[in-house]
Design an enzyme around this catalytic site. Structure first.
Site, PDB file in Angstrom:
ATOM      1  N   SER A 150      22.202  14.487   2.366  1.00 44.86           N
ATOM      2  CA  SER A 150      23.401  13.908   1.963  1.00 44.86           C
ATOM      3  C   SER A 150      23.260  12.641   1.144  1.00 44.86           C
ATOM      4  O   SER A 150      22.840  11.602   1.924  1.00 44.86           O
ATOM      5  CB  SER A 150      24.340  13.618   2.973  1.00 44.86           C
ATOM      6  N   HIS A 185      22.811  17.052  -1.517  1.00 47.46           N
ATOM      7  CA  HIS A 185      24.282  17.059  -1.182  1.00 47.46           C
ATOM      8  C   HIS A 185      24.953  16.004  -1.444  1.00 47.46           C
ATOM      9  O   HIS A 185      24.848  14.802  -1.114  1.00 47.46           O
ATOM     10  CB  HIS A 185      24.190  17.242   0.438  1.00 47.46           C
ATOM     11  N   ASP A 218      28.820  14.152  -1.521  1.00 46.61           N
ATOM     12  CA  ASP A 218      29.863  14.194  -0.883  1.00 46.61           C
ATOM     13  C   ASP A 218      30.948  13.412  -1.575  1.00 46.61           C
ATOM     14  O   ASP A 218      31.001  12.281  -1.769  1.00 46.61           O
ATOM     15  CB  ASP A 218      29.678  13.553   0.426  1.00 46.61           C
ATOM     16  N   MET A 252      34.872  12.242  -1.687  1.00 46.26           N
ATOM     17  CA  MET A 252      35.903  11.836  -0.820  1.00 46.26           C
ATOM     18  C   MET A 252      36.898  11.227  -1.477  1.00 46.26           C
ATOM     19  O   MET A 252      36.780  10.239  -2.161  1.00 46.26           O
ATOM     20  CB  MET A 252      35.467  11.243   0.478  1.00 46.26           C
ATOM     21  N   HIS A 299      30.221  18.757  -2.128  1.00 44.90           N
ATOM     22  CA  HIS A 299      31.095  19.225  -1.299  1.00 44.90           C
ATOM     23  C   HIS A 299      32.316  18.418  -1.398  1.00 44.90           C
ATOM     24  O   HIS A 299      32.319  17.407  -1.334  1.00 44.90           O
ATOM     25  CB  HIS A 299      30.504  18.800   0.245  1.00 44.90           C
ATOM     26  N   MET A 324      35.553  17.125  -0.547  1.00 48.24           N
ATOM     27  CA  MET A 324      36.739  16.841   0.455  1.00 48.24           C
ATOM     28  C   MET A 324      37.934  16.259  -0.480  1.00 48.24           C
ATOM     29  O   MET A 324      38.029  14.948  -0.168  1.00 48.24           O
ATOM     30  CB  MET A 324      35.754  15.892   1.315  1.00 48.24           C
ATOM     31  N   MET A 384      31.629  22.204   9.230  1.00 49.71           N
ATOM     32  CA  MET A 384      31.557  21.043   9.591  1.00 49.71           C
ATOM     33  C   MET A 384      31.404  20.680  10.972  1.00 49.71           C
ATOM     34  O   MET A 384      32.189  21.355  12.012  1.00 49.71           O
ATOM     35  CB  MET A 384      33.031  20.222   9.118  1.00 49.71           C
ATOM     36  N   ASP A 394      26.737  20.752   8.312  1.00 52.61           N
ATOM     37  CA  ASP A 394      27.261  19.521   7.844  1.00 52.61           C
ATOM     38  C   ASP A 394      27.666  18.597   8.874  1.00 52.61           C
ATOM     39  O   ASP A 394      28.880  18.619   9.146  1.00 52.61           O
ATOM     40  CB  ASP A 394      27.848  19.647   6.563  1.00 52.61           C
TER      41      ASP A 394
HETATM   42  O1  5SP Z   1      30.460  15.647   4.497  1.00 49.19           O
HETATM   43  C1  5SP Z   1      30.021  14.917   5.371  1.00 49.19           C
HETATM   44  C2  5SP Z   1      30.706  13.950   6.052  1.00 49.19           C
HETATM   45  O2  5SP Z   1      32.142  14.231   5.551  1.00 49.19           O
HETATM   46  C3  5SP Z   1      28.352  14.968   5.390  1.00 49.19           C
HETATM   47  O3  5SP Z   1      27.725  15.428   4.372  1.00 49.19           O
HETATM   48  C4  5SP Z   1      27.761  13.570   5.671  1.00 49.19           C
HETATM   49  O4  5SP Z   1      27.403  12.929   4.614  1.00 49.19           O
HETATM   50  C5  5SP Z   1      26.595  13.794   6.464  1.00 49.19           C
HETATM   51  O5  5SP Z   1      26.216  12.473   7.044  1.00 49.19           O
HETATM   52  P1  5SP Z   1      25.622  12.629   8.492  1.00 49.19           P
HETATM   53  O6  5SP Z   1      26.486  12.933   9.529  1.00 49.19           O
HETATM   54  O7  5SP Z   1      24.231  13.303   8.482  1.00 49.19           O
HETATM   55  O8  5SP Z   1      25.044  11.034   8.690  1.00 49.19           O
HETATM   56 FE   FE2 Z   2      29.199  17.121   3.094  1.00 40.78          FE
END
Ligand code: 5SP
Ligand code: FE2
Length: 223
Positions: free
Chosen positions: A9, A34, A36, A38, A67, A69, A138, A176
């Site tokens: 990620s 990956h 993310d 948000m 991903h 969110m 998740m 994840d």
């Molecule tokens: O989608 C998410 C968090 O919302 C993940 O993709 C995190 O970015 C994973 O990070 P770690 O828990 O591995 O630090």
């Molecule tokens: Fe994620």
């Protein structure tokens, strides 16, 4: 022997050096990036959006696993596709018309994924599993990297693997949140196909080697 996909990620990487971080991921044994996204509404945090995804894509030579969110993800699917997304994952909890949204992702030529929050049972996907390319379980509450892994995830993986098998779906199971070298073997044994890892990779002394270690876990398991 199963070949587990490793998707570091980028959320945990150094945002001031995304070019060198991307090149490190290119050199490494990572399979996907990956990404993310948000929005401060679906989750209580804001990460980055379309221009930064496109900037990462300029340097990435591996698929972008995006991903989302965000609320109303259907409004931004095409923008993320144009920014380089190959896999677009929306949250079950953010989609009123999930079947329509999955259809839109596929019409764009992307692989379609659905993510489930920790409190959402896998059974909600029974009537759509055949249409999915990926289900993201998740294993933390979405919104932040570096959180503690939720152990109930193992049971969810097993239920989902059974559902996928019975339905004839070819959906991959992605995990994840809080993934590390301690829990990865059990996640793979339970049925995980894709492991996302942020902090465990980027906070380590040698991220490239950490990815190698995660990638090699398969080989140490009896298939
Ligand atoms: O989608 C998410 C968090 O919302 C993940 O993709 C995190 O970015 C994973 O990070 P770690 O828990 O591995 O630090
Ligand atoms: Fe994620």
């Amino acid at each position: 022997m199963k070949n587990t996909i490793i998707a570091p990620s980028v959320l945990a990487s150094d945002f001031a050096n995304l070019e060198s971080e991307s090149k490190m991921l290119n050199r490494s044994e990572a399979d996907w990036f990956h990404i993310d996204i948000m929005d401060g509404r679906f989750v209580p945090n804001i990460s980055f959006g379309i221009p930064v995804t496109a900037a990462i894509n300029k340097h990435a030579d591996k698929p972008l696993d995006v991903h989302l969110m965000i609320v109303e993800p259907e409004k931004y699917l095409e923008d993320f596709k144009n920014a380089g997304a190959e896999i677009l994952t929306v949250h079950y909890e953010a989609c009123t018309h999930l079947h329509r949204t999955i259809g839109q992702i596929k019409e764009l030529g992307c692989k379609a994924g659905v993510a489930l929050n920790p409190h959402t049972p896998v059974s909600v996907l029974e009537d759509i599993i055949a249409d999915l390319d990926l289900v993201c379980i998740m294993s933390v509450n979405p919104g932040f990297g570096g959180q503690k892994f939720i152990p109930n995830t193992y049971a969810k993986i097993e239920k989902l693997a059974k559902m996928i098998k019975e339905s004839g779906s070819s959906a991959l199971i992605e995990i994840d949140g809080g993934v590390n070298e301690q829990n990865a073997p059990d996640l793979i044994k339970a049925g995980a196909d894709v492991l996302v890892a942020g902090s465990f990779v980027f906070n380590s002394e040698d991220p490239e080697n950490t990815i190698k270690k995660l990638k090699s876990i398969n080989n140490t398991l009896v298939s």
